[in-house]
Structures are given as C-alpha cells and as structure tokens.
Design an enzyme around this catalytic site. Structure first.
Site, PDB file in Angstrom:
ATOM      1  N   ARG A 113      41.115  44.655  45.192  1.00 46.24           N
ATOM      2  CA  ARG A 113      41.145  44.845  46.653  1.00 46.24           C
ATOM      3  C   ARG A 113      40.955  43.495  47.380  1.00 46.24           C
ATOM      4  O   ARG A 113      40.250  43.399  48.371  1.00 46.24           O
ATOM      5  CB  ARG A 113      40.031  45.818  47.098  1.00 46.24           C
ATOM      6  CG  ARG A 113      40.190  47.234  46.606  1.00 46.24           C
ATOM      7  CD  ARG A 113      41.416  47.919  47.196  1.00 46.24           C
ATOM      8  NE  ARG A 113      41.469  49.326  46.824  1.00 46.24           N
ATOM      9  CZ  ARG A 113      41.934  49.783  45.660  1.00 46.24           C
ATOM     10  NH1 ARG A 113      42.412  48.930  44.762  1.00 46.24           N
ATOM     11  NH2 ARG A 113      41.940  51.065  45.402  1.00 46.24           N
TER      12      ARG A 113
ATOM     13  N   SER B 287      38.871  55.355  50.426  1.00 49.77           N
ATOM     14  CA  SER B 287      37.595  54.884  49.868  1.00 49.77           C
ATOM     15  C   SER B 287      36.935  53.972  50.887  1.00 49.77           C
ATOM     16  O   SER B 287      37.548  53.027  51.363  1.00 49.77           O
ATOM     17  CB  SER B 287      37.831  54.081  48.583  1.00 49.77           C
ATOM     18  OG  SER B 287      38.423  54.879  47.597  1.00 49.77           O
TER      19      SER B 287
ATOM     20  N   GLU C 256      34.919  48.607  51.485  1.00 50.33           N
ATOM     21  CA  GLU C 256      36.332  48.422  51.143  1.00 50.33           C
ATOM     22  C   GLU C 256      37.139  48.350  52.432  1.00 50.33           C
ATOM     23  O   GLU C 256      38.135  47.646  52.531  1.00 50.33           O
ATOM     24  CB  GLU C 256      36.779  49.604  50.267  1.00 50.33           C
ATOM     25  CG  GLU C 256      38.045  49.381  49.489  1.00 50.33           C
ATOM     26  CD  GLU C 256      39.264  49.865  50.210  1.00 50.33           C
ATOM     27  OE1 GLU C 256      40.364  49.509  49.803  1.00 50.33           O
ATOM     28  OE2 GLU C 256      39.120  50.607  51.203  1.00 50.33           O
TER      29      GLU C 256
HETATM   30  N1  EPU Z   1      33.804  60.927  40.657  1.00 46.69           N
HETATM   31  C1  EPU Z   1      32.814  61.877  40.709  1.00 46.69           C
HETATM   32  N2  EPU Z   1      32.450  62.394  41.922  1.00 46.69           N
HETATM   33  C2  EPU Z   1      33.034  61.993  43.076  1.00 46.69           C
HETATM   34  C3  EPU Z   1      34.049  61.030  43.025  1.00 46.69           C
HETATM   35  C4  EPU Z   1      34.432  60.509  41.815  1.00 46.69           C
HETATM   36  O1  EPU Z   1      32.249  62.245  39.686  1.00 46.69           O
HETATM   37  O2  EPU Z   1      32.636  62.494  44.142  1.00 46.69           O
HETATM   38  C5  EPU Z   1      34.212  60.388  39.344  1.00 46.69           C
HETATM   39  C6  EPU Z   1      35.585  60.902  38.936  1.00 46.69           C
HETATM   40  O3  EPU Z   1      35.499  62.122  38.264  1.00 46.69           O
HETATM   41  C7  EPU Z   1      36.096  59.815  38.042  1.00 46.69           C
HETATM   42  C8  EPU Z   1      35.495  58.553  38.651  1.00 46.69           C
HETATM   43  O4  EPU Z   1      34.377  58.979  39.436  1.00 46.69           O
HETATM   44  O5  EPU Z   1      35.600  59.920  36.736  1.00 46.69           O
HETATM   45  C9  EPU Z   1      36.490  57.777  39.482  1.00 46.69           C
HETATM   46  O6  EPU Z   1      37.016  58.608  40.537  1.00 46.69           O
HETATM   47  P1  EPU Z   1      38.536  58.538  41.006  1.00 46.69           P
HETATM   48  O7  EPU Z   1      39.458  58.571  39.832  1.00 46.69           O
HETATM   49  O8  EPU Z   1      38.739  59.577  42.053  1.00 46.69           O
HETATM   50  O9  EPU Z   1      38.724  57.103  41.627  1.00 46.69           O
HETATM   51  P2  EPU Z   1      37.751  56.129  42.466  1.00 46.69           P
HETATM   52  O10 EPU Z   1      37.301  55.050  41.551  1.00 46.69           O
HETATM   53  O11 EPU Z   1      36.713  56.887  43.181  1.00 46.69           O
HETATM   54  C10 EPU Z   1      39.693  54.493  43.095  1.00 46.69           C
HETATM   55  C11 EPU Z   1      40.202  53.780  44.322  1.00 46.69           C
HETATM   56  C12 EPU Z   1      41.069  54.708  45.151  1.00 46.69           C
HETATM   57  C13 EPU Z   1      42.204  55.222  44.285  1.00 46.69           C
HETATM   58  C14 EPU Z   1      41.601  55.956  43.091  1.00 46.69           C
HETATM   59  C15 EPU Z   1      42.644  56.479  42.124  1.00 46.69           C
HETATM   60  C16 EPU Z   1      38.610  52.089  45.007  1.00 46.69           C
HETATM   61  C17 EPU Z   1      37.581  51.686  46.008  1.00 46.69           C
HETATM   62  N3  EPU Z   1      39.110  53.304  45.150  1.00 46.69           N
HETATM   63  O12 EPU Z   1      38.790  55.509  43.534  1.00 46.69           O
HETATM   64  O13 EPU Z   1      41.622  53.914  46.207  1.00 46.69           O
HETATM   65  O14 EPU Z   1      43.058  56.083  45.002  1.00 46.69           O
HETATM   66  O15 EPU Z   1      40.757  55.042  42.358  1.00 46.69           O
HETATM   67  O16 EPU Z   1      43.158  55.462  41.373  1.00 46.69           O
HETATM   68  O17 EPU Z   1      38.954  51.291  44.127  1.00 46.69           O
HETATM   69  C18 EPU Z   1      41.194  53.227  48.462  1.00 46.69           C
HETATM   70  O18 EPU Z   1      41.101  52.078  48.044  1.00 46.69           O
HETATM   71  O19 EPU Z   1      41.055  53.505  49.698  1.00 46.69           O
HETATM   72  C19 EPU Z   1      41.452  54.299  47.529  1.00 46.69           C
HETATM   73  C20 EPU Z   1      41.517  55.553  47.931  1.00 46.69           C
END
Ligand code: EPU
Length: 351
Positions: free
Chosen positions: A167, A241, A338
C-alpha cells in the site's frame, strides 16, 4: 488554454464513499490532461495547495474541509496495444477502476481479474499499490504518466521507479509529492495466468474440484467473495480497509502466535511477517461489529470501518484512535491507517 470552472466552498462529503468531510476552498473537475495542467497552473499562480481526488473511496476528509484547490479527476480514455502474448492497456487516471478491469476480462486478458470490484479510479491504483486476493497492482503496471505541478512538465515513469511497496509507492512520499497521475499503462497476458494462491480464492476453487479456470470465472469468484465481506459502498459509508495489516519482526510474530494461536500471517518477502489485523480485531480484541455512535467496524470484516449515518470526520478519527489503543493494549503493536487523511494537520496534500 482549456480552463474548467473553479467554484468556491464546495462540500466534499458527497465526493467520498465515507460520506464525510467539509468544503474545498476551491473545487474543479478535470476532464482531460489539458484541464488538469491548466488547474495546476491556476493553483501555482495563486500559491494554493493542490489536491487531486478520484473516486473518494480511500480518503477521510476533515470536517474543516481542505484549503486550496481540490480537483476531481475525470480524465478518461482506454486504449490497448497487443505485443505477442502481452497486451499494454493504457487507461486515463479518472477512469472507474472496475470498468477497466471488466473491459480487460471481457477481452480475455489476464492480470487484473483478482482486483475486481474495488471501488475507486485508475489513478489511485499506483498511488497506494492497490492489492487484493494475492496480487498487488504494481506487479502489472508497466508505467505511469505524470504531470509535475511545479514545472508543468509531463513524463512517463517506468514501474521500476515507482517504488511499489505494501500500500505504498513513490507517489505517497516526498519524492512524488508534486506528481499528478494522468494515465497508467498495465501489462497483461493473453495466455492464461491464473493467480489462485490467496487462501479464500484457493478454497473457493477447491470446492468445485478441478475446473476449467477462465479469467471471467476468477472475476466472478472474487466478486462473490468480496460481496460477502464488504459492505456495498453505494449504500453504506465506508472506505474499505481502514488500517493496514501490520508488518512485524519474526520474533514479534512468534510472541503473538504463542499467545494467540491461529493468527494468520504471511511472509512479506523481506524477512518480516504481515499479520491479519482483521483477525486480531475480531478474535483478539472482540471488536468485529463494535459500534460507538455513528461509527463502527463492519460485522462481516472487522478491518472495514463504516459510517452508520451522520458520522463526522472527528468522530471517525477518535474512533480509530481508540481502536489503535485497544490493539496496542493486547498486542503491543502500533497499527497505521490505510485510508489517506486530507485536511488534517498531519495530512499531505500536494503543494
Ligand atoms: N479475519 C477475521 N475476522 C475479520 C476479518 C478478517 O477472522 O473480521 C481473518 C480472515 O478470515 C482471514 C484474514 O483475517 O483469515 C484476512 O482477512 P481477508 O482475507 O478478508 O483480508 P484482509 O487482510 O483483512 C486485505 C486487504 C484488502 C483486500 C483483502 C483481500 C489490507 C489493508 N486489506 O484485507 O484490501 O481486499 O486483503 O485480498 O491489506 C483495502 O486495502 O481497502 C482492502 C479492502
């Protein structure tokens, strides 16, 4: 010289997906490179701060608004050039990002499909090196065409000079402070190049057994996963995010996994570990769905902050400070935002 209308005291909340923010001192819409250059000249001559916004989907605008000239980027235009197995797809920075993804998927080109259904415009993609489902856009960017607002010069920056990080890019930092993105050229593949290693995607494709993976199938699955986790930004105030996933040392990771087994983490490729903050907010801090007044963390994805209606920027800022403190209490980790803050003391609009 093509000079668009410049209006005064235009409320910015409707131009953001969080639906908060006070007025721009001056406001204009740029529909072409020439208009953007003319507006940059207007700001330069008057010594005004110059801020460009796109889809407004990753910004938090202060309640006091933004001083100087705020330009909404609507520079359009999409063209492509085939070179053997590769395709160079060039898009104006004000194009709606998902329209460009849809266009590339319809043409059968691989590279952008994992980044389906992300709100915002093309110009934002290199700025924050947008990433989702195992790919970061910097991996498929060939070059970025920019306007230097201090000199009015236009140049093409190759991806290797964009300093893409998690990012992050040169455009978010001091060296890129005066650069406005006019268009982005992506390098795509005409040959199948599926990227299905991200956990959620892998799981969804495994459910169906071995299937013929097409680029449109990947887009459909990504859209389906996203719709289950993210609120529809057309109906609910959100900026995706709100915080970055923290990147910590291996020893910090080990310390935390000892206390919180099951914490998902990935190597960042540089000897450090990226932790899932969504999981921490949910399973460590029990903050998924947590709400104070008009602000909350989304029930289905704790990393997503939502405006439940009528929230102010200072309410959101205070709420996010509390979340940071709660995470620090439990993990000793300092998390970063972010979303880009505009019009606050610590924010960085263009000079
Ligand atoms: N998780 C939970 N509870 C929650 C949220 C997440 O247990 O409330 C767990 C999920 O089950 C998973 C892990 O945390 O094992 C990661 O969650 P997820 O795959 O949804 O992705 P994230 O790391 O929370 C990132 C990016 C998103 C992107 C997603 C999908 C960042 C800050 N965020 O989110 O990007 O869409 O991966 O690849 O890196 C953004 O930047 O605005 C954004 C939405």
């Amino acid at each position: 010289m093509i000079m668009p209308d410049v209006r005064q005291r235009v409320m910015l909340a409707p131009y953001t997906t969080l639906k908060v923010g006070g007025p721009a001192e001056y406001f204009a819409i740029a529909k072409s490179e020439e208009e953007m250059a003319a507006l940059a000249g207007f700001a330069r001559e008057r010594g005004l701060e110059f801020t460009v916004i796109g889809g407004g989907s990753n910004i938090l605008v202060s309640d006091d608004g933004i001083q100087g000239l705020v330009v909404k980027n609507e520079i359009k235009g999409v063209s492509s050039e085939v070179d053997g197995e590769r395709v160079f797809l060039k898009a104006g920075s004000g194009e709606i990002w998902d329209d460009v993804v849809a266009h590339s998927v319809e043409a059968g080109w691989w590279g952008l499909e994992n980044l389906s259904a992300i709100p915002g415009t093309v110009g934002a993609t290199p700025v924050q090196n947008v990433g989702a489902y195992g790919i970061e856009v910097g991996e498929v960017i060939a070059s970025v065409r920019v306007l230097d607002i201090t000199t009015g010069e236009i140049s093409e920056i190759p991806a290797t000079d964009c300093r893409f990080g998690y990012r992050d890019s040169v455009f978010k930092n001091e060296a890129g402070r005066d650069l406005i993105i006019l268009s982005v050229t992506y390098v795509l593949s005409r040959m199948p190049a599926p990227r299905l290693h991200y956990r959620d995607l892998e799981a969804r494709f495994a459910e169906h057994g071995p299937v013929q993976v097409s680029v449109s199938k990947v887009r459909a699955v990504v859209m389906d996963i996203r719709s289950g986790k993210f609120p529809d930004w057309k109906n609910i105030g959100t900026a995706g995010s709100f915080f970055k996933n923290p990147i910590v040392s291996v020893s910090d990771h080990e310390r935390l996994v000892d206390i919180y087994p099951g914490l998902p983490a990935y190597t960042d490729g540089e000897g450090r570990m990226k932790l899932s903050l969504g999981w921490i907010l949910d399973h460590v801090c029990a903050l998924r769905g947590y709400r104070e007044g008009n602000v909350g963390l989304y029930e289905r994805q704790a990393l997503v902050l939502v405006n439940r209606g009528g929230a102010t920027a200072s309410e959101i800022k205070n709420f996010s400070k509390k979340i940071r403190e709660k995470v620090f209490e439990k993990t000793d980790i300092e998390i970063e935002m972010e979303v880009r803050m505009l019009g606050f003391d610590e924010s960085n609009s263009k000079k």
